[in-house]
Design an enzyme around this catalytic site. Structure first.
Site, PDB file in Angstrom:
ATOM      1  N   GLY A  12       0.846  -1.214   0.000  1.00 21.41           N
ATOM      2  CA  GLY A  12       0.000   0.000   0.000  1.00 21.41           C
ATOM      3  C   GLY A  12       0.871   1.249   0.000  1.00 21.41           C
ATOM      4  N   ASP A 141       0.908   1.647   8.500  1.00 20.08           N
ATOM      5  CA  ASP A 141       0.477   0.840   9.654  1.00 20.08           C
ATOM      6  C   ASP A 141       1.464   0.873  10.818  1.00 20.08           C
ATOM      7  OD1 ASP A 141      -1.686   0.195   8.140  1.00 20.08           O
ATOM      8  OD2 ASP A 141      -1.104  -1.874   7.743  1.00 20.08           O
ATOM      9  N   ARG A 187      -4.748  -3.286   9.784  1.00 17.04           N
ATOM     10  CA  ARG A 187      -5.342  -4.627   9.782  1.00 17.04           C
ATOM     11  C   ARG A 187      -5.015  -5.390  11.058  1.00 17.04           C
ATOM     12  NH1 ARG A 187      -3.097  -6.674   5.067  1.00 17.04           N
ATOM     13  NH2 ARG A 187      -1.305  -6.961   6.399  1.00 17.04           N
ATOM     14  N   GLN A 292      -6.186   8.603   4.094  1.00 16.32           N
ATOM     15  CA  GLN A 292      -5.233   8.403   5.201  1.00 16.32           C
ATOM     16  C   GLN A 292      -3.813   8.207   4.693  1.00 16.32           C
ATOM     17  OE1 GLN A 292      -7.122   5.526   8.321  1.00 16.32           O
ATOM     18  NE2 GLN A 292      -8.152   5.233   6.382  1.00 16.32           N
ATOM     19  N   ARG A 293      -3.667   7.576   3.533  1.00 17.79           N
ATOM     20  CA  ARG A 293      -2.309   7.304   3.074  1.00 17.79           C
ATOM     21  C   ARG A 293      -1.891   8.148   1.866  1.00 17.79           C
ATOM     22  NH1 ARG A 293      -3.428   1.135   0.951  1.00 17.79           N
ATOM     23  NH2 ARG A 293      -3.913   1.668  -1.205  1.00 17.79           N
TER      24      ARG A 293
HETATM   25  O1  F6P Z   1      -0.256  -0.979   3.461  1.00 16.59           O
HETATM   26  C1  F6P Z   1      -1.067  -0.972   4.562  1.00 16.59           C
HETATM   27  C2  F6P Z   1      -2.516  -0.750   4.211  1.00 16.59           C
HETATM   28  O2  F6P Z   1      -2.714   0.574   3.873  1.00 16.59           O
HETATM   29  C3  F6P Z   1      -3.434  -1.230   5.340  1.00 16.59           C
HETATM   30  O3  F6P Z   1      -3.624  -0.326   6.364  1.00 16.59           O
HETATM   31  C4  F6P Z   1      -4.686  -1.583   4.598  1.00 16.59           C
HETATM   32  O4  F6P Z   1      -5.412  -2.571   5.268  1.00 16.59           O
HETATM   33  C5  F6P Z   1      -4.154  -2.111   3.327  1.00 16.59           C
HETATM   34  O5  F6P Z   1      -2.909  -1.505   3.107  1.00 16.59           O
HETATM   35  C6  F6P Z   1      -5.046  -1.858   2.156  1.00 16.59           C
HETATM   36  O6  F6P Z   1      -4.480  -2.472   1.063  1.00 16.59           O
HETATM   37  P1  F6P Z   1      -4.967  -2.319  -0.434  1.00 16.59           P
HETATM   38  O7  F6P Z   1      -4.484  -1.021  -0.933  1.00 16.59           O
HETATM   39  O8  F6P Z   1      -4.308  -3.453  -1.118  1.00 16.59           O
HETATM   40  O9  F6P Z   1      -6.455  -2.403  -0.396  1.00 16.59           O
END
Ligand code: F6P
Length: 402
Positions: A12, A141, A187, A292-293
């Site tokens: 992610g 995370d 998670r 959030q990211r």
């Molecule tokens: O990389 C961590 C994360 O952002 C987690 O917090 C989240 O559960 C997951 O990736 C989501 O992943 P994806 O982008 O594959 O749905």
């Protein structure tokens, strides 16, 4: 001695993963290291020989890249099988690395990506392949072992604290409000959900916070909500997406699994809100989700700088001959001021391990200890001035967005 280096991103994205890319590229340019290739879509793209030569990226582009969210070179969730299950895949990696004269592979990712890194490093060691392997940490995370914290966490925590503070102010507007349930990423580890206490520290925040580290007891939770609502006529709840019931079942609305066999998360806030509705509460569910990211407009300067320095340190470790390692961060205080130091840790200590929020910070009745604040606050410090176009931040344009 092979001359060139290969950098790729995995897992992610974070608001600052590209800052690490910028750190790698600028340090390699400064030290005059051969050619710098970026693998497109991580190891998956590398296996398809999808590489870009970024050696000549201009200073202006590097600067812009360091402010840009997403994974500018594309990411993947690809589980590399053990050698005995997929020898051809390893041979293919070796061939491609040889063809491009790669002397070091830098993989920027979280614990699953460090697993990939570790397997490749082991294979190169066993086959005497002259190529080093160095992991660069990244995850919102904050669950990587051996490092005080992870680049990406500080900016995500800052966004979450800001959003929850604003939501708390909004939900206080009416004399009689609802129970608002906000879902926060994480998670297996609740570092991000726990960071919502920063909003309380700043004036207004969640009344109750639940992390994946402790089983979520819906009846006890409903009692806690009732008490808060009785006093305040509203209640703000923060839940990590990965909370589980006492039997160990996720509350998330099941959305399948990824290649690492991880359950894909989403809908936890709606599920929790529905359980409260069934108990007579009026609710609203909010999923903070991707912002959030990727909310780079709110990135933490500390986090951005540490991401850049992690990338630079990785290149320096390469020049010192390091391999089979990940860059880690150590926290120090100089005259009471927070500082970060960088060092290398063995990949096998990090691959697939999860660093949880220590239980001493998780109090009964949905409370998080304010003792966690001195750990989180320095990581959120500082702002990064953005360049704007048409009133919105101007970002690096990579060809993966076309
Ligand atoms: O990389 C961590 C994360 O952002 C987690 O917090 C989240 O559960 C997951 O990736 C989501 O992943 P994806 O982008 O594959 O749905």
């Amino acid at each position: 001695m092979r001359k060139n280096i290969l950098y790729a991103q995995s897992g992610g994205p974070t608001a600052v993963i590209n800052a690490s890319a910028g750190g790698v590229i600028s340090e390699a340019q400064k030290l005059g290291i051969g050619r710098v290739f970026a693998g497109i879509n991580g190891i998956e793209g590398i296996l398809n020989e999808n590489l870009r030569d970024v050696t000549q990226l201009s200073q202006e582009d590097v600067r812009l890249l360091q402010h840009t969210p997403g994974a500018a070179f594309g990411s993947c969730r690809y589980k590399l099988a053990e050698f005995d299950k997929a020898p051809d895949v390893y041979r293919k990696i070796s061939e491609i690395f040889q063809k491009y004269d790669i002397g070091c592979f830098f993989y920027n990712g979280g614990n699953d990506s460090m697993d990939t890194c570790c397997k490749i490093a082991r294979y190169f060691a066993e086959t005497n392949t002259p190529c080093q392997v160095i992991g660069i940490p990244k995850t919102i995370d904050n669950d990587l072992a051996e490092t005080d914290h992870c680049p990406g966490f500080g900016s995500a925590a800052k966004y979450i604290a800001t959003a929850i503070h604003e939501i708390a102010l909004d939900t206080a507007s009416y004399p009689k409000g609802k129970v608002t349930v906000v879902e926060i990423m994480g998670r297996d580890a609740g570092w991000l959900a726990a960071s919502s206490i920063v909003a309380n520290h700043c004036g207004a925040g969640p009344d109750l916070i639940y992390l994946p580290e402790k089983p979520f007891d819906i009846d006890a939770f409903a009692e806690d909500v009732k008490k808060v609502y009785g006093k305040k006529h509203r209640c703000l709840v923060a839940v990590a997406e990965g909370i589980k019931d006492e039997q160990g079942n996720y509350l998330t609305v099941y959305q399948g699994k990824d290649t690492f066999n991880h359950v894909q998360m989403g809908g936890t806030a709606y599920r929790v809100a529905k359980l409260l509705e069934e108990r007579g509460f009026k609710t609203r569910a909010v999923e903070l989700n991707l912002p959030q990211r990727c909310a780079a407009h709110l990135m933490s300067r500390t986090d951005r700088n540490e991401a850049i320095k992690s990338g630079k340190e990785a290149v320096r470790q390469f020049t010192k001959g390091a391999t089979n390692c990940m860059i880690a961060i150590k926290r120090t205080y100089v005259n009471g001021k927070y500082r970060a130091k960088y060092f290398a840790v063995p990949l096998e200590n990090v691959a697939n391990a999860v660093k949880h929020v220590p239980s001493r910070y998780i109090l009964p009745h949905g409370q998080i200890s304010s003792d966690l604040l001195p750990y989180i606050l320095p990581l959120m410090e500082g702002t990064v001035p953005q360049r704007y176009s048409n009133g919105i931040p101007h970002y690096f344009k990579s060809d993966i967005t076309d």
